[in-house]
Design an enzyme around this catalytic site. Structure first.
Site, PDB file in Angstrom:
ATOM      1  N   PRO A   3       0.802  -1.149  -0.037  1.00 46.95           N
ATOM      2  CA  PRO A   3      -0.058  -0.021   0.056  1.00 46.95           C
ATOM      3  C   PRO A   3       0.820   1.142   0.085  1.00 46.95           C
ATOM      4  O   PRO A   3       1.891   1.429   0.814  1.00 46.95           O
ATOM      5  CB  PRO A   3      -0.813  -0.301   1.339  1.00 46.95           C
ATOM      6  CG  PRO A   3      -0.941  -1.795   1.525  1.00 46.95           C
ATOM      7  CD  PRO A   3       0.218  -2.132   0.984  1.00 46.95           C
ATOM      8  N   CYS A   4       0.491   2.200  -0.935  1.00 46.69           N
ATOM      9  CA  CYS A   4       1.248   3.374  -1.072  1.00 46.69           C
ATOM     10  C   CYS A   4       0.720   4.535  -0.062  1.00 46.69           C
ATOM     11  O   CYS A   4       1.329   5.549   0.000  1.00 46.69           O
ATOM     12  CB  CYS A   4       1.325   3.941  -2.320  1.00 46.69           C
ATOM     13  SG  CYS A   4      -0.212   4.360  -3.376  1.00 46.69           S
ATOM     14  N   GLN A   5      -0.575   4.741  -0.062  1.00 51.79           N
ATOM     15  CA  GLN A   5      -1.260   5.615   0.847  1.00 51.79           C
ATOM     16  C   GLN A   5      -0.465   6.010   1.922  1.00 51.79           C
ATOM     17  O   GLN A   5      -0.444   7.557   2.209  1.00 51.79           O
ATOM     18  CB  GLN A   5      -2.809   5.281   1.159  1.00 51.79           C
ATOM     19  CG  GLN A   5      -3.637   4.987   0.130  1.00 51.79           C
ATOM     20  CD  GLN A   5      -3.502   3.851  -0.391  1.00 51.79           C
ATOM     21  OE1 GLN A   5      -2.901   3.194  -0.280  1.00 51.79           O
ATOM     22  NE2 GLN A   5      -4.283   3.681  -1.660  1.00 51.79           N
ATOM     23  N   PHE A   7       2.692   6.377   2.457  1.00 48.11           N
ATOM     24  CA  PHE A   7       3.795   7.418   1.995  1.00 48.11           C
ATOM     25  C   PHE A   7       3.705   8.155   1.064  1.00 48.11           C
ATOM     26  O   PHE A   7       4.556   8.870   0.580  1.00 48.11           O
ATOM     27  CB  PHE A   7       4.794   6.043   1.374  1.00 48.11           C
ATOM     28  CG  PHE A   7       4.783   4.807   2.267  1.00 48.11           C
ATOM     29  CD1 PHE A   7       5.742   5.127   3.755  1.00 48.11           C
ATOM     30  CD2 PHE A   7       4.446   3.641   1.732  1.00 48.11           C
ATOM     31  CE1 PHE A   7       5.517   3.841   4.494  1.00 48.11           C
ATOM     32  CE2 PHE A   7       4.503   2.523   2.743  1.00 48.11           C
ATOM     33  CZ  PHE A   7       5.103   2.743   3.851  1.00 48.11           C
TER      34      PHE A   7
END
Length: 230
Positions: A3-5, A7
């Site tokens: 998951p990128c959210q 960062f």
């Protein structure tokens, strides 16, 4: 693609303090147990600067403790591999006993206008505020209305809609301005992320649009894999 959210510049940048930020450790555990010949991890480039670089330092040190793997990383942009979308992402590649070279850029053979689905007949009736905003970009093919209330820097970013697709994300509110104004179609989103035309949709339009925004660009991934296995 963990998951990128946590960062992302578009999120709250909580990093490992957010529960989804710790999915990386499950990825690492899987690699340690399964011991694949190759692995590819992907995230937003904001991972490098999250928590003043401490998050990346922790991840990079953990990856380099994996025995038997050579680890490389690089920021790659979708637009450099054959599809006109401005999407910078951090790719981490691990490999065993393999001479790996990052793939060379590939020119875009198609213009952004070539990704317009001319079969869509839907009309879009934006609010007055959005209507005034759309008028500022008469030459755009695609426009992300998520930037309507944003600052000047983000409005400048939205101007990418003439020659390059703005970076797709789960919260994108894209409209197509080619002909009549309308919402971007699933077919157009899939194409600009490099998916094949026979990709089967098994969820609602709302859900698949979120999934496409969270996906890796297939064209970039394909070029990395070719460099790994050939």
């Amino acid at each position: 693609g963990f998951p990128c959210q946590p960062f992302s510049a578009a999120g709250h940048k909580k990093g490992f303090k957010h529960k989804s930020g710790n999915v990386f450790w499950s990825c690492l555990e899987l690699i340690m147990v399964k011991k694949p010949k190759y692995f590819i991890l992907e995230n937003v480039k904001g991972l490098l600067s999250n928590d003043k670089g401490k998050t990346w330092k922790t991840i990079w040190e953990a990856l380099n403790r994996l025995q038997g793997y050579a680890i490389d990383w690089r920021i790659l942009n979708t637009k450099d591999y054959g599809i006109p979308q401005n999407r910078e992402r951090l790719f981490i590649v691990g490999h065993v006993n393999k001479q790996f070279t990052w793939p060379s850029p590939v020119p875009c053979e198609n213009r952004l206008a070539d990704y317009v689905d001319k079969t869509v007949q839907e009309d879009y009736k934006p609010s007055q505020i959005r209507r005034e905003y759309i008028k500022k970009f008469p030459n755009h093919i695609f426009l992300d209305l998520g930037w309507v209330a944003a600052d000047n820097a983000r409005q400048s970013y939205a101007r990418l809609g003439r020659e390059l697709m703005p970076c797709l994300c789960a919260r994108s509110q894209l409209v197509c301005l080619h002909g009549t104004c309308r919402n971007i179609s699933v077919k157009e989103l899939l194409a600009i992320q490099g998916f094949s035309t026979d990709f089967k949709q098994v969820v609602s339009n709302t859900q698949i649009k979120k999934q496409i925004g969270n996906s890796m660009s297939v064209n970039v991934l394909e070029n990395i894999i070719k460099s790994l296995i050939y």
